[in-house]
Design an enzyme around this catalytic site. Structure first.
Site, PDB file in Angstrom:
ATOM      1  N   GLU A 143      63.863 -57.216  36.368  1.00  0.00           N
ATOM      2  CA  GLU A 143      63.794 -58.128  37.503  1.00  0.00           C
ATOM      3  C   GLU A 143      64.431 -59.443  37.078  1.00  0.00           C
ATOM      4  OE1 GLU A 143      60.031 -58.854  39.320  1.00  0.00           O
ATOM      5  OE2 GLU A 143      59.759 -56.786  39.944  1.00  0.00           O
ATOM      6  N   ASP A 149      54.998 -68.497  42.476  1.00  0.00           N
ATOM      7  CA  ASP A 149      55.059 -68.616  41.021  1.00  0.00           C
ATOM      8  C   ASP A 149      54.161 -69.716  40.479  1.00  0.00           C
ATOM      9  OD1 ASP A 149      56.924 -66.551  40.483  1.00  0.00           O
ATOM     10  OD2 ASP A 149      58.497 -67.813  41.326  1.00  0.00           O
TER      11      ASP A 149
END
EC number: 4.2.1.20
Length: 268
Positions: free
Chosen positions: A40, A51
């Site tokens: 990824e 995040d």
């Protein structure tokens, strides 16, 4: 996207451009050597809602180095030239895709050798136009399914392409000492409805956690722990005399996370 069969998938995540474009290619090669099945590649964004602080700092470093969505996609071609053969997923928030243009995004990703895309802030209900583009360009649009989505699991799973990414817990990404007790039940529910491999991410950061999950799913995604390791090695990675040793240390760390997945499974 061609995925290995009869083995649990190790899917590492790194941020494009952290600490530099060239080093991102080196780290991708190291991850492939360490046993990664899929990579990824995160595109840095100034407002990364999903995040935690570790990946936010990595994104800030990459943005300071002028990394953009087109440059991140072009890194995939650089990785291919250097020998990265595993599938590469472009992990990007929707706003940069919108700025580039949805069709241009898929065309550029295909042209540079990407194998799929993942847009964490794209609601499933609004993914129709991008699903059409993903089919046209042959690039799976990876779906996310969260523990709050139990009523939607069957709907999301029926449309899943490539693999289905289960979010282990609510909140942002980041290293966690413990995982939710309900995670096994959630993964079982998803697997009952999914026709593609089911992987789990968010918070998986130790070999012990990987070992605990390997029988409950088809693979694990490790992001923050690897990005944190890069952060710890930053100075050495950017020092000519120490770069190779630092990359080797990073690869060894990644290998330790993948190792439990290579042991025989008790029930699959």
């Amino acid at each position: 996207m061609r995925l290995p069969v009869n083995r649990s998938l190790f899917i590492p995540f790194i941020v494009a451009g952290d600490p530099s474009a060239d080093l991102t290619v080196d780290l991708a090669l190291a991850l492939q050597d360490a046993g990664a099945d899929v990579l990824e590649l995160g595109v840095p964004y100034s407002d990364p809602l999903a995040d935690g602080p570790t990946i936010q700092r990595a994104a800030a470093r990459a943005l300071a180095g002028q990394m953009t969505l087109p440059k991140a996609i072009q890194l995939v071609a650089d990785m291919r030239k250097k020998g990265v053969k595993i599938p590469i997923i472009i992990f990007t928030y929707y706003n940069p895709v919108l700025q580039l243009g949805e069709e241009s995004f898929f065309a550029l990703a295909q042209e540079n050798g990407a194998d799929g895309v993942l847009i964490p802030d794209l609601p499933f209900e609004e993914s129709g136009p991008l699903l059409e583009l993903s089919e046209r360009f042959g690039l799976p649009l990876i779906s996310l399914v969260a523990p709050t989505s139990k009523q939607r699991i069957e709907q999301i799973a029926s449309a899943a392409q490539g693999f289905l990414y289960c979010v282990s817990s609510l909140g942002v990404t980041g290293v966690r000492e413990t995982l939710p007790e309900s995670l096994g039940h959630f993964l079982g529910e998803v697997k009952r409805h999914s026709r593609v491999p089911v992987v789990v991410g968010f918070g998986i950061s130790t070999p012990e956690q990987v070992a605990m999950l390997k029988d409950a799913c088809d693979g694990v995604v490790v992001g923050s722990a690897l990005v944190q390791k890069i952060e710890q090695l930053l100075e050495r990675l950017q020092t000519l005399e120490e770069k190779n040793a630092a990359i080797a240390e990073f690869a060894s760390y990644a290998r330790s996370l993948a190792a439990p997945l290579r042991e025989p499974c008790s029930s699959r």
